[in-house]
Write a protein that holds these residues in place. Structure first.
Motif, PDB file in Angstrom:
ATOM      1  N   GLU B 248       0.674  -1.395   0.065  1.00 18.67           N
ATOM      2  CA  GLU B 248      -0.152   0.089   0.098  1.00 18.67           C
ATOM      3  C   GLU B 248       0.671   1.474   0.026  1.00 18.67           C
ATOM      4  O   GLU B 248       0.258   2.378  -0.564  1.00 18.67           O
ATOM      5  CB  GLU B 248      -0.610  -0.283   1.351  1.00 18.67           C
ATOM      6  CG  GLU B 248      -2.708   0.734   0.623  1.00 18.67           C
ATOM      7  CD  GLU B 248      -3.297   0.357   2.309  1.00 18.67           C
ATOM      8  OE1 GLU B 248      -2.802  -0.390   3.317  1.00 18.67           O
ATOM      9  OE2 GLU B 248      -4.002   0.473   1.623  1.00 18.67           O
ATOM     10  N   ASN B 249       2.093   1.083   0.171  1.00 22.03           N
ATOM     11  CA  ASN B 249       2.829   2.176   0.619  1.00 22.03           C
ATOM     12  C   ASN B 249       3.488   2.435  -0.882  1.00 22.03           C
ATOM     13  O   ASN B 249       4.896   3.374  -0.564  1.00 22.03           O
ATOM     14  CB  ASN B 249       3.874   2.657   1.376  1.00 22.03           C
ATOM     15  CG  ASN B 249       3.464   2.100   2.858  1.00 22.03           C
ATOM     16  OD1 ASN B 249       2.033   3.276   2.979  1.00 22.03           O
ATOM     17  ND2 ASN B 249       3.487   2.590   4.531  1.00 22.03           N
ATOM     18  N   LEU B 250       3.213   1.547  -2.173  1.00 25.90           N
ATOM     19  CA  LEU B 250       4.763   1.398  -3.123  1.00 25.90           C
ATOM     20  C   LEU B 250       4.207   3.086  -3.843  1.00 25.90           C
ATOM     21  O   LEU B 250       2.380   3.986  -3.976  1.00 25.90           O
ATOM     22  CB  LEU B 250       3.884   0.588  -4.016  1.00 25.90           C
ATOM     23  CG  LEU B 250       4.434  -0.773  -3.457  1.00 25.90           C
ATOM     24  CD1 LEU B 250       3.318  -1.551  -4.751  1.00 25.90           C
ATOM     25  CD2 LEU B 250       5.909  -0.860  -3.482  1.00 25.90           C
ATOM     26  N   CYS B 251       4.522   3.676  -4.997  1.00 30.38           N
ATOM     27  CA  CYS B 251       4.645   4.818  -5.260  1.00 30.38           C
ATOM     28  C   CYS B 251       3.804   4.476  -6.533  1.00 30.38           C
ATOM     29  O   CYS B 251       3.207   3.872  -7.432  1.00 30.38           O
ATOM     30  CB  CYS B 251       5.546   5.313  -6.177  1.00 30.38           C
ATOM     31  SG  CYS B 251       7.166   5.551  -5.411  1.00 30.38           S
ATOM     32  N   GLY B 252       2.235   5.348  -6.182  1.00 32.38           N
ATOM     33  CA  GLY B 252       1.517   5.092  -7.598  1.00 32.38           C
ATOM     34  C   GLY B 252       0.024   5.319  -6.550  1.00 32.38           C
ATOM     35  O   GLY B 252      -1.216   4.219  -7.038  1.00 32.38           O
ATOM     36  N   VAL B 253       0.481   4.398  -5.347  1.00 31.29           N
ATOM     37  CA  VAL B 253      -1.120   4.464  -4.422  1.00 31.29           C
ATOM     38  C   VAL B 253      -1.424   5.611  -3.690  1.00 31.29           C
ATOM     39  O   VAL B 253      -0.504   5.943  -3.011  1.00 31.29           O
ATOM     40  CB  VAL B 253      -1.077   2.987  -3.184  1.00 31.29           C
ATOM     41  CG1 VAL B 253      -1.831   2.806  -2.600  1.00 31.29           C
ATOM     42  CG2 VAL B 253      -0.327   1.454  -3.938  1.00 31.29           C
ATOM     43  N   TYR B 254      -2.649   5.678  -4.022  1.00 26.66           N
ATOM     44  CA  TYR B 254      -2.638   7.070  -3.548  1.00 26.66           C
ATOM     45  C   TYR B 254      -3.906   7.208  -2.189  1.00 26.66           C
ATOM     46  O   TYR B 254      -5.201   5.992  -3.063  1.00 26.66           O
ATOM     47  CB  TYR B 254      -3.532   8.520  -4.351  1.00 26.66           C
ATOM     48  CG  TYR B 254      -2.639   8.854  -5.664  1.00 26.66           C
ATOM     49  CD1 TYR B 254      -2.167   9.700  -4.857  1.00 26.66           C
ATOM     50  CD2 TYR B 254      -2.682   8.294  -6.669  1.00 26.66           C
ATOM     51  CE1 TYR B 254      -0.941  10.633  -6.273  1.00 26.66           C
ATOM     52  CE2 TYR B 254      -1.452   8.712  -7.538  1.00 26.66           C
ATOM     53  CZ  TYR B 254      -0.993   9.871  -6.814  1.00 26.66           C
ATOM     54  OH  TYR B 254       0.154  10.655  -8.228  1.00 26.66           O
ATOM     55  N   SER B 255      -4.112   8.067  -1.969  1.00 24.56           N
ATOM     56  CA  SER B 255      -5.724   7.888  -1.059  1.00 24.56           C
ATOM     57  C   SER B 255      -6.504   8.357  -1.740  1.00 24.56           C
ATOM     58  O   SER B 255      -6.112   9.558  -2.602  1.00 24.56           O
ATOM     59  CB  SER B 255      -6.014   8.496   0.388  1.00 24.56           C
ATOM     60  OG  SER B 255      -6.127   9.923   0.053  1.00 24.56           O
ATOM     61  N   GLU B 258      -5.798  12.672  -1.557  1.00 24.62           N
ATOM     62  CA  GLU B 258      -4.662  12.573  -1.671  1.00 24.62           C
ATOM     63  C   GLU B 258      -4.874  12.772  -3.773  1.00 24.62           C
ATOM     64  O   GLU B 258      -4.728  14.354  -4.117  1.00 24.62           O
ATOM     65  CB  GLU B 258      -3.678  11.978  -1.976  1.00 24.62           C
ATOM     66  CG  GLU B 258      -2.143  12.296  -2.844  1.00 24.62           C
ATOM     67  CD  GLU B 258      -1.006  10.975  -1.861  1.00 24.62           C
ATOM     68  OE1 GLU B 258      -1.594  10.552  -1.731  1.00 24.62           O
ATOM     69  OE2 GLU B 258      -0.129  12.052  -2.739  1.00 24.62           O
ATOM     70  N   PRO B 276       2.325  18.145  -8.906  1.00 26.26           N
ATOM     71  CA  PRO B 276       2.541  16.731  -9.419  1.00 26.26           C
ATOM     72  C   PRO B 276       0.834  15.697  -9.959  1.00 26.26           C
ATOM     73  O   PRO B 276       0.965  15.913  -8.415  1.00 26.26           O
ATOM     74  CB  PRO B 276       3.162  16.536  -9.580  1.00 26.26           C
ATOM     75  CG  PRO B 276       4.249  16.729  -7.931  1.00 26.26           C
ATOM     76  CD  PRO B 276       3.531  17.914  -8.469  1.00 26.26           C
ATOM     77  N   ILE B 277       0.672  15.221 -10.881  1.00 24.56           N
ATOM     78  CA  ILE B 277      -0.254  14.256 -10.137  1.00 24.56           C
ATOM     79  C   ILE B 277       0.436  13.152 -10.958  1.00 24.56           C
ATOM     80  O   ILE B 277       0.785  12.981 -12.511  1.00 24.56           O
ATOM     81  CB  ILE B 277      -1.482  14.471 -10.394  1.00 24.56           C
ATOM     82  CG1 ILE B 277      -2.512  13.342  -9.793  1.00 24.56           C
ATOM     83  CG2 ILE B 277      -1.637  14.770 -12.111  1.00 24.56           C
ATOM     84  CD1 ILE B 277      -3.734  14.015  -9.290  1.00 24.56           C
ATOM     85  N   MET B 278      -0.017  11.732 -10.808  1.00 28.25           N
ATOM     86  CA  MET B 278       0.601  10.523 -11.809  1.00 28.25           C
ATOM     87  C   MET B 278      -0.600  10.203 -13.157  1.00 28.25           C
ATOM     88  O   MET B 278      -1.486  10.047 -12.470  1.00 28.25           O
ATOM     89  CB  MET B 278       0.651   9.402 -10.406  1.00 28.25           C
ATOM     90  CG  MET B 278       1.529   8.406 -10.956  1.00 28.25           C
ATOM     91  SD  MET B 278       1.577   7.133  -9.884  1.00 28.25           S
ATOM     92  CE  MET B 278       1.810   6.015 -11.506  1.00 28.25           C
ATOM     93  N   ASP B 348      10.529  -3.383  -9.454  1.00 31.03           N
ATOM     94  CA  ASP B 348      12.345  -2.967  -9.299  1.00 31.03           C
ATOM     95  C   ASP B 348      11.793  -0.816  -8.819  1.00 31.03           C
ATOM     96  O   ASP B 348      12.963  -1.809  -7.491  1.00 31.03           O
ATOM     97  CB  ASP B 348      12.884  -2.923 -10.230  1.00 31.03           C
ATOM     98  CG  ASP B 348      13.125  -4.545 -10.547  1.00 31.03           C
ATOM     99  OD1 ASP B 348      12.328  -5.280 -10.538  1.00 31.03           O
ATOM    100  OD2 ASP B 348      13.737  -4.368 -12.439  1.00 31.03           O
ATOM    101  N   ASP B 350       9.928   0.182  -7.416  1.00 31.13           N
ATOM    102  CA  ASP B 350       8.751   0.137  -5.986  1.00 31.13           C
ATOM    103  C   ASP B 350       7.220   1.444  -6.942  1.00 31.13           C
ATOM    104  O   ASP B 350       7.253   1.769  -6.111  1.00 31.13           O
ATOM    105  CB  ASP B 350       8.996   0.555  -4.768  1.00 31.13           C
ATOM    106  CG  ASP B 350      10.000  -0.389  -4.015  1.00 31.13           C
ATOM    107  OD1 ASP B 350      10.349  -1.583  -4.731  1.00 31.13           O
ATOM    108  OD2 ASP B 350       9.945   0.016  -2.835  1.00 31.13           O
ATOM    109  N   PHE B 351       7.385   1.433  -7.934  1.00 28.59           N
ATOM    110  CA  PHE B 351       6.489   1.510  -8.543  1.00 28.59           C
ATOM    111  C   PHE B 351       4.925   0.666  -8.378  1.00 28.59           C
ATOM    112  O   PHE B 351       5.574  -0.684  -9.272  1.00 28.59           O
ATOM    113  CB  PHE B 351       6.922   2.367  -9.929  1.00 28.59           C
ATOM    114  CG  PHE B 351       6.854   3.840  -9.898  1.00 28.59           C
ATOM    115  CD1 PHE B 351       5.786   5.172 -10.113  1.00 28.59           C
ATOM    116  CD2 PHE B 351       7.879   4.557  -9.412  1.00 28.59           C
ATOM    117  CE1 PHE B 351       6.117   5.726 -10.045  1.00 28.59           C
ATOM    118  CE2 PHE B 351       8.334   4.958  -9.412  1.00 28.59           C
ATOM    119  CZ  PHE B 351       8.042   6.494  -9.166  1.00 28.59           C
TER     120      PHE B 351
END
Lengths: 280, 463
Positions: B248-255, B258, B276-278, B348, B350-351
């Motif tokens: 759940e704390n990987l990059c690309g997981v949002y509440s 957020e 920024p936003i993904m 690799d 962490d995305f």
């Protein structure tokens, strides 16, 4: 509101500003931070408070020009106003009862470490400060640290000032020479804090680190600043920014901090282009 | 003679293919002719079931009669007696569970489009030249309102009309609460919210942004040092929940908070935005409420090619407004019902690269009366996505509770308040999501109204 009453460069890329914000000045404690927007439509960024002057009603911020927003912030001059300035946020650094502390600051992190060192000194605590910079040109706050530290050690990566090397070298030497610290407080780049923790862990010296992840609201609303601490998810904005260094998952924090690197590079470059155009 | 057409007069809306790529409002509102046609479907029945279904008891048949008669100003006045934010509620209320649910016309065909008519009346009013709200004469009493969402704005408005000097404290840089950071532009244009805020200012309400109450000033300081005789806490349910699953704390997981705050409040969807936003290509949104729909449809609009809604119960239990579900489907959001994520997988760096889920089936009803989802053994599957948005609810923010002695909360964080909004601290009232946990705009508004009345009584009783 939020007028810049003083602005001066501390080094080539680090600026100090005194911002008029009397309510925040009255409440802020070392370790707390503000969220600001330089201009309307700007990004919200967190900056740790580097000091307050309650008689003038000002809050001191010191920032390194690293991205589009800090660059934009640095274009403002004395007399200009910031669009927004909210705080004091986060929990203050817990320093009650400490008798002997080693404060470790890296780069612009020294700006955050300073008020903590000053407060400790004020409380009669013995303060050893170790600060690290890439080179002599980037050194900041030398006089201020000298004034509040019983021992003050400067390290530079290239040896252009102080001693050549990283902050963990003298830290380890001091601990091995028998200095009994109640606590080590480390504030700086994630990589530095990670290595400080690896240095103090074998000796079991309690180590507090100050985390500065990506944030938006600073009040616990978005969860963007979450970290893993002791296997649990914590929000740096409300549960921190200080955490027990032994428990922080630094590798995860480093990856999360890099999440928008591409975007930031692009935004930084376009701000530069925009500013260059204005100059021309 | 009433119009006996079984269906509502259709609402003009942007083509789904076009609107899935823009942030302009989806539903475009009735014209005068459409409003008249729809208003004539109301039977003006004696027992008025719709009124009892409205949390603030708008005199619905009366305002609709005025629409039918073409007197829109009179219709607006009738709504205003009960509601402070008609342009907002006409757009975001879950009418199908409230007024329209009880409409007699709904028994054979569709109910009267009450929400659409409310919106028409409010928009018609807002399009008229500003007459300038009169600032009432001050009664000399000061009240503080913490939070500028629906409950705070309503409470502030009602008190200002009674002559109170009201100051609203907002933590963010813009007033409106969830109406500006949460609900997207395409569902609730921000100039409508701004208009409501401006109306309050015209009534003499002071709005102070960037004020994080509980930090910069405590409730006690507001009362002791700043002379506020009463405080209303409408600080909302801002604390996002996560599932506590691996990854759940990987990059690309949002509440969802957020993701929506970046998009709505910070306008990250605009080309030149500094926030920024993904820009993800395949997005999984977990949850089935309005917030999940908002997040999914926002993700589409900022360029996702595929968006999935993952919900652990079935479509029938989706808590979102029916219209939002309908709109989301039209726009191409894919609904994966009876699906529960168990892990998020990263690459690799962490995305996010995929989400692992299990299928569910419905068992016996649980405490909420809904059938409990039960996992289907050996049903795990993995879906490639590059972004996951958690929209599984929020809890009240603990910031004020932790700095206000004597203010008691329930174990899950909701401030304890009686039916009039009185908390366990004298002179301190609360309402909206801060009390109930995440609910609706109209319920929050209703509580703001009730509290305003109680505050008025409280202050008068001390004189």
């Amino acid at each position: 509101m939020y007028q810049i009453v003083e602005k001066r460069p501390l080094s080539r890329n680090i600026t100090l500003m005194q911002i008029e914000a009397p309510l925040i000045a009255k409440k802020a404690q070392p370790g707390q931070f503000v969220i600001l927007r330089a201009t309307k439509d700007g990004e919200r960024i967190p900056l740790t408070i580097s000091g307050t002057d309650t008689s003038r009603g000002t809050v001191c911020i010191i920032f390194q020009i690293v991205g589009a927003t800090t660059r934009q912030l640095n274009t403002l001059e004395e007399g200009d106003c910031l669009a927004d300035f909210a705080g004091p946020l986060g929990k203050p650094t817990e320093i009650e009862g400490l008798k002997k502390v080693c404060v470790v600051g890296g780069g612009v992190g020294c700006a955050i470490a300073l008020p903590i060192a000053q407060k400790l000194h004020e409380n009669g605590c013995e303060v050893h400060s170790i600060v690290g910079f890439r080179n002599k040109d980037l050194l900041i706050l030398e006089d201020e640290f000298t004034a509040c530290s019983d021992k003050y050690i400067i390290m530079t990566d290239d040896g252009s000032y102080g001693t050549k090397g990283v902050v963990t070298v003298p830290l380890k030497e001091l601990i091995e020479s028998g200095e009994q610290y109640d606590m080590v407080i480390a504030i700086g780049p994630l990589m530095m804090m990670k290595f400080v923790v690896e240095t103090t862990r074998p000796f079991g010296v309690p180590t507090t680190v100050s985390m500065n992840p990506i944030m938006i609201d600073g009040t616990g609303m978005c969860g963007g600043c979450r970290l893993t601490v002791g296997g649990e998810t914590k929000f740096a904005c409300v549960d921190g920014p200080d955490f027990d260094g032994f428990k922080v998952d630094f590798d995860e924090a480093m990856k999360r901090t890099a999440m928008y690197r591409k975007f930031e590079k692009h935004a930084y470059e376009s701000t530069c282009n925009l500013l260059n155009k204005e100059v021309q | 003679m009433p119009n006996m057409t079984p269906n509502k007069t259709p609402m003009p809306s942007q083509d789904p293919k076009v609107r899935a790529h823009n942030f302009l409002e989806v539903s475009q509102g009735y014209t005068e002719e459409m409003a008249q046609e729809e208003a004539q479907r109301c039977l003006n029945c004696k027992h008025r079931p719709c009124v009892s279904g409205c949390p603030v008891h708008i005199q619905i048949p009366d305002f609709i009669a005025q629409v039918a008669a073409g007197d829109y100003a009179a219709a607006y006045d009738i709504i205003s007696e009960s509601s402070n934010l008609p342009a907002v509620c006409g757009r975001v209320c879950p009418q199908e569970n409230q007024c329209e649910k009880l409409c007699v016309r709904g028994k054979k065909g569709e109910p009267v489009g009450i929400g659409r008519l409310e919106r028409f009346v409010a928009d018609y009013h807002n399009a008229q030249p500003v007459t300038g709200a009169q600032k009432p004469e001050s009664n000399g009493h000061k009240v503080a309102v913490v939070g500028s969402g629906p409950s705070g704005l309503t409470c502030a408005g009602d008190l200002a009309k009674l002559g109170y000097e009201v100051t609203v404290f907002e933590a963010l840089h813009l007033a409106g609460g969830v109406l500006v950071y949460g609900i997207p532009e395409f569902r609730l244009p921000k100039d409508i919210v701004q208009k409501e805020v401006d109306n309050l200012a015209a009534l003499g309400v002071k709005i102070e942004t960037n004020m994080v109450i509980g930090k910069v000033l405590s409730i006690d300081e507001l009362m002791e040092d700043y002379g506020f005789e009463a405080v209303f806490i409408g600080s909302g349910a801002g604390l996002p929940r996560f599932m506590n699953i691996p990854g759940e704390n990987l990059c690309g997981v949002y509440s969802a908070n957020e993701f929506l705050t970046r998009t709505n409040l910070m306008k990250a969807y605009k080309h030149n935005a500094l926030t920024p936003i993904m820009h993800a290509k395949k997005v999984a949104v977990v949850g089935g409420g309005n917030v999940a729909m908002d997040a999914a449809r926002s993700a589409l609009r900022i360029g996702a090619e595929k968006v999935f809604i993952m919900y652990r119960r079935s479509e029938e239990e989706l808590p979102a407004r029916r219209e939002e579900v309908h709109h989301a489907k039209e726009e191409g959001v894919e609904f994966m019902m009876l699906t529960n994520p168990v892990e998020i997988l990263g690459n690799d760096e962490d995305f996010v690269k995929a989400i692992k889920c299990e299928k569910m089936e419905l068992g016996e009803p649980d405490a909420s009366g809904r059938r409990r989802p039960v996992r289907v053994p050996d049903s795990a599957f993995t879906l490639d996505v590059d972004c996951v948005i958690m929209a599984i609810g929020t809890s009240p923010n603990p910031l004020i509770k932790s700095t206000t002695e004597g203010l008691e909360t329930k174990p899950w964080g909701g401030i304890i308040a009686d039916e009039n909004g009185r908390t366990t601290r004298e002179g301190v009232f609360a309402g909206g999501d801060a009390v109930t946990g995440a609910a609706t705009v109209i319920l929050a508004m209703g509580e703001g109204k009730t509290a305003a009345k109680a505050i008025d009584e409280y202050i008068k009783s001390k004189e």
